[in-house]
Design a protein around this motif. Structure first.
Motif, short mmCIF file in Angstrom:
data_model
loop_
_atom_site.label_atom_id
_atom_site.label_comp_id
_atom_site.label_asym_id
_atom_site.label_seq_id
_atom_site.Cartn_x
_atom_site.Cartn_y
_atom_site.Cartn_z
N MET A 1 100.11 102.79 118.21
CA MET A 1 100.35 104.15 117.73
C MET A 1 99.29 104.58 116.72
N LYS A 2 99.11 105.90 116.60
CA LYS A 2 98.25 106.42 115.53
C LYS A 2 98.82 105.98 114.19
N THR A 3 97.95 105.83 113.21
CA THR A 3 98.40 105.35 111.90
C THR A 3 98.64 106.54 110.96
N PHE B 1 96.87 107.44 108.72
CA PHE B 1 95.58 108.12 108.48
C PHE B 1 95.68 109.59 108.90
N TYR B 2 96.28 109.84 110.09
CA TYR B 2 96.24 111.19 110.66
C TYR B 2 97.05 112.20 109.84
N SER B 3 98.24 111.78 109.34
CA SER B 3 99.02 112.77 108.58
C SER B 3 98.38 113.00 107.21
N ASN C 1 101.70 117.74 113.87
CA ASN C 1 101.35 118.49 115.08
C ASN C 1 100.94 117.49 116.16
N VAL C 2 100.51 118.03 117.30
CA VAL C 2 100.25 117.15 118.45
C VAL C 2 99.14 116.13 118.11
N PHE C 3 98.24 116.51 117.19
CA PHE C 3 97.14 115.62 116.81
C PHE C 3 97.61 114.53 115.85
N GLY D 1 95.67 123.42 113.92
CA GLY D 1 95.15 122.14 114.43
C GLY D 1 94.08 122.38 115.49
N TYR D 2 94.31 123.33 116.39
CA TYR D 2 93.34 123.59 117.45
C TYR D 2 92.03 124.11 116.86
N ILE D 3 92.18 124.94 115.80
CA ILE D 3 90.96 125.51 115.20
C ILE D 3 90.13 124.38 114.58
N ALA E 1 90.32 121.13 115.43
CA ALA E 1 89.89 120.16 116.46
C ALA E 1 88.85 120.76 117.41
N GLY E 2 88.88 122.09 117.58
CA GLY E 2 88.06 122.67 118.64
C GLY E 2 86.80 123.36 118.18
N THR E 3 86.56 123.44 116.87
CA THR E 3 85.40 124.22 116.41
C THR E 3 84.18 123.33 116.21
N PRO F 1 83.98 109.57 124.38
CA PRO F 1 83.75 110.72 123.49
C PRO F 1 85.01 111.52 123.22
N PHE F 2 86.01 111.40 124.11
CA PHE F 2 87.24 112.19 123.93
C PHE F 2 88.46 111.31 123.67
N GLY F 3 88.27 110.08 123.21
CA GLY F 3 89.42 109.18 123.03
C GLY F 3 89.96 108.76 124.38
N SER G 1 97.25 108.55 126.37
CA SER G 1 98.12 109.72 126.12
C SER G 1 97.62 110.53 124.94
N ARG G 2 96.66 109.99 124.14
CA ARG G 2 96.11 110.76 123.02
C ARG G 2 94.72 111.29 123.33
N VAL G 3 94.34 111.28 124.61
CA VAL G 3 93.00 111.79 124.94
C VAL G 3 92.94 113.26 124.53
N CYS G 4 91.74 113.72 124.21
CA CYS G 4 91.55 115.09 123.71
C CYS G 4 92.23 116.11 124.63
N LEU G 5 93.07 116.95 124.04
CA LEU G 5 93.75 117.99 124.83
C LEU G 5 92.75 119.06 125.27
N GLU H 1 83.34 125.73 127.92
CA GLU H 1 82.60 126.51 126.91
C GLU H 1 81.15 126.00 126.78
N LEU H 2 80.99 124.69 126.76
CA LEU H 2 79.65 124.13 126.57
C LEU H 2 78.74 124.38 127.77
N ARG H 3 79.32 124.31 128.99
CA ARG H 3 78.50 124.59 130.17
C ARG H 3 78.01 126.04 130.14
C1 HEM Z 1 83.13 118.48 122.63
C2 HEM Z 1 84.26 118.83 122.05
C3 HEM Z 1 85.35 117.89 121.65
C4 HEM Z 1 85.30 116.54 121.37
C5 HEM Z 1 84.08 115.63 121.41
C6 HEM Z 1 86.65 116.14 121.03
C7 HEM Z 1 87.01 114.84 120.71
C8 HEM Z 1 88.32 114.43 120.51
C9 HEM Z 1 88.73 113.06 120.28
C10 HEM Z 1 87.78 111.86 120.19
C11 HEM Z 1 90.07 113.04 120.18
C12 HEM Z 1 90.96 111.80 119.97
C13 HEM Z 1 91.38 111.68 118.53
C14 HEM Z 1 92.19 110.43 118.27
O1 HEM Z 1 92.73 109.81 119.18
O2 HEM Z 1 92.25 110.07 117.12
C15 HEM Z 1 90.54 114.40 120.32
C16 HEM Z 1 91.87 114.78 120.25
C17 HEM Z 1 92.30 116.08 120.30
N1 HEM Z 1 91.52 117.19 120.55
FE1 HEM Z 1 89.52 117.22 120.92
N2 HEM Z 1 87.48 117.23 121.09
C18 HEM Z 1 86.73 118.32 121.47
C19 HEM Z 1 87.18 119.62 121.65
C20 HEM Z 1 88.49 120.03 121.47
C21 HEM Z 1 88.95 121.40 121.63
C22 HEM Z 1 88.08 122.57 122.06
C23 HEM Z 1 90.30 121.40 121.32
C24 HEM Z 1 91.30 122.53 121.30
C25 HEM Z 1 91.09 123.70 121.76
C26 HEM Z 1 90.68 120.03 121.01
C27 HEM Z 1 91.95 119.62 120.68
C28 HEM Z 1 92.33 118.31 120.50
C29 HEM Z 1 93.70 117.91 120.21
C30 HEM Z 1 94.90 118.83 120.09
C31 HEM Z 1 93.69 116.51 120.10
C32 HEM Z 1 94.89 115.58 119.82
C33 HEM Z 1 95.50 115.12 121.14
C34 HEM Z 1 96.69 114.16 120.95
O3 HEM Z 1 96.71 113.38 120.01
O4 HEM Z 1 97.58 114.21 121.82
N3 HEM Z 1 89.55 119.24 121.11
N4 HEM Z 1 89.45 115.23 120.53
#
Ligand code: HEM
Length: 498
Positions: free
Chosen positions: A103-105, A107-109, A118-120, A298-300, A302-304, A428-430, A433-437, A445-447
């Motif tokens: 599980m996440k630790t 650290f996240y909260s 939140n979901v993150f 959270g989205y702002i 995580a996504g900016t 790069p995206f984890g 079940s916790r892979v980046c949403l 957006e990047l393309r």
């Molecule tokens: C190139 C762009 C992005 C990268 C490299 C990236 C990378 C990541 C990584 C590595 C995680 C895993 C974090 C962890 O397990 O500790 C994550 C989770 C997450 N990301 Fe992204 N992210 C990107 C863009 C976005 C965008 C645009 C959004 C929202 C619009 C977003 C929303 C989230 C959310 C909500 C989580 C948590 C998912 C969960 O725990 O279930 N990310 N991201």
């Protein structure tokens, strides 16, 4: 004759203080001798204290410090008395797979600094599973497709603004404009309305507040005790942070209410957002409105920066590779007017450039900390008991020379033949079940961003070493996210623009 109180002081200094120090030393020696991670390779200091790691974290050097430990001690390394970093595909699979019990630790909260999860930040598998089911529908390919028109519009505006800046100054700060672009896109995708930073060319109050809060996240984690004490003072930085948090809540509340009125008036035809399903859940009473606001913020966060950092490093690396850049310019020049992501994702070089950027410059370079579940776990023949923390940093996985030839070189052609080992070492995206949403959203957006950029700057770009800008500005610093140190990236056209 000495009074009794005068006799007491030498007694204290001569016997009691040394006794206390000895007892503390004996206790420390005992904890070191019985530490369950003592057999695992790592520097001796990591067995005694987490201070060396803390120092690396607070100076933004965490990932480079840990990477140097992997070079010295191998794929499994102890980084503090209760934490390991693993650089191994099998270990990464165990920890980050679907249904993982790691599980996440906390650290996240602490990092996000809010009592409302939140979901993150959630550490509760059941709550997370339910909430993720609700939120993930908004991130499906079908939902993102509906948002593509405003993603493309914001991207086009960003590139127009960059061209204007080049015409005015001779160079452009791509990091600034990609930040504005990603923020406006995510504002519109979360609240149904852009932050209009591309239009004004300035950060608004909400975003500057958000950046202030986000930049303090790592200090909250690493200096938690001190921060808690300072927070009790009636003045000082923590009080300012509370004022910022109140201002942001009010802003999010206003934005949510605005979207709400539109949603309630015509739920079928309202503009789709990343929170549309959550509005419906609030309407039917299954979700607290506060939860919706927390997800939006959270989205702002995580996504900016994540998206902006990736776009910036793609342009930066290509600015130093004229031939690859020329080939990409040719690839995107042939796109039909009004192209969409269905076409963009078929472009082979664009895809390879994006993959290679995510490999060499993952926006989250550091390990994603997870707690070892009940019963413990085995890594590389070592038993790790429950409760210890493990992480796998993308930075090191993406530089493993047994998997990636010439790993420090930016070379999109390596993706022409993508091997299983490359896939297994790519995080790069984890994962699980916790892979980046927002993974799919970010890629769309990047393309669009890179295609529009190289259609406009079709003569190619090169680094612009002006205003004191140097290569050093582009070294990544790691405070969970890894932006370029200088928070700027200047490039200029190779020839005059047509
Ligand atoms: C190139 C762009 C992005 C990268 C490299 C990236 C990378 C990541 C990584 C590595 C995680 C895993 C974090 C962890 O397990 O500790 C994550 C989770 C997450 N990301 Fe992204 N992210 C990107 C863009 C976005 C965008 C645009 C959004 C929202 C619009 C977003 C929303 C989230 C959310 C909500 C989580 C948590 C998912 C969960 O725990 O279930 N990310 N991201």
């Amino acid at each position: 004759m000495d009074s009794p109180s005068v006799q007491k002081t030498p007694y204290l200094t001569i016997y009691l203080l040394p006794a206390i120090i000895l007892a503390l030393l004996a206790y420390k020696a005992y904890t070191i001798a019985t530490n369950p991670l003592r057999h695992i390779p790592g520097p001796w200091i990591s067995l005694c204290t987490n201070l060396r790691l803390k120092y690396a974290i607070l100076t933004g050097e965490r990932v480079r410090y840990i990477h140097s430990l992997h070079s010295r001690y191998g794929p499994i390394v102890r980084i503090s008395p209760s934490e390991l970093d693993l650089c191994d595909a099998a270990a990464a699979k165990t920890v980050y797979k679907m249904g993982s019990r790691f599980m996440k630790t906390r650290f996240y909260s602490v990092f996000t600094g809010s009592k409302v999860v939140n979901v993150f930040s959630s550490q509760d598998a059941q709550w997370h599973g339910q909430h993720r089911r609700l939120t993930s529908a908004n991130f499906s390919e079908q939902s993102v497709k509906k948002m593509e028109p405003f993603i493309a519009q914001n991207v086009q505006l960003a590139v127009r603004r960059m061209r204007e800046e080049v015409q005015r100054l001779g160079y452009v700060d791509v990091f600034k404009w990609f930040m504005f672009m990603a923020t406006d896109v995510i504002g519109e995708a979360s609240f149904g309305e852009s932050f209009r930073m591309l239009e004004t060319g300035k950060e608004n109050q909400y975003i500057s507040d958000l950046e202030t809060l986000a930049s303090k996240g790592i200090y909250r984690v690493e200096l938690e005790g001190l921060v808690n004490i300072v927070a009790k003072l009636p003045f000082g930085p923590v009080k300012e942070i509370l004022r910022i948090a109140a201002r942001m809540n009010a802003y999010a509340e206003d934005s949510v209410q605005r979207y709400w009125r539109l949603y309630s008036a015509d739920p079928e035809n309202v503009k789709p957002t990343l929170l549309t399903k959550e509005y419906a859940a609030v309407e039917d009473g299954t979700l607290e409105p506060l939860q919706l606001r927390r997800d939006a913020s959270g989205y702002i966060i995580a996504g900016t920066d994540t998206t902006a950092v990736t776009g910036t490093y793609a342009v930066w690396e290509l600015s130093k590779l004229p031939e690859v850049q020329e080939a990409l310019c040719r690839e995107v020049a042939d796109l039909p007017e009004g192209f969409d992501d269905e076409i963009l994702r078929t472009l082979p070089l664009l895809d390879r450039v994006l993959q290679e950027t995510l490999r060499l410059h993952p926006a989250v370079e550091q390990g994603l900390p997870r707690a070892v579940p009940d019963g413990g776990a085995e890594f590389g023949g070592y038993h790790v008991p429950a409760g210890q923390v493990v992480g796998i940093q993308a930075y090191s996985m993406h530089r493993d020379s047994t998997v990636w030839r010439d790993p420090e070189t930016f070379d999109p052609s390596r993706w022409e033949e993508s091997t299983k080992a490359m896939q297994d070492n790519f995080y790069p995206f984890g994962g699980g079940s916790r892979v980046c949403l927002g993974m799919h959203f970010a890629k769309v957006e990047l393309r669009h961003a890179l295609a529009n950029f190289y259609r406009t700057f079709d003569v190619g770009m090169k680094p612009a070493f002006v205003q004191g800008f140097t290569e050093k500005d582009m070294e990544a610093v790691s405070y969970f996210l890894s932006p370029p140190r200088g928070k700027r990236c200047y490039v200029m056209p190779r020839k005059s623009l047509s």
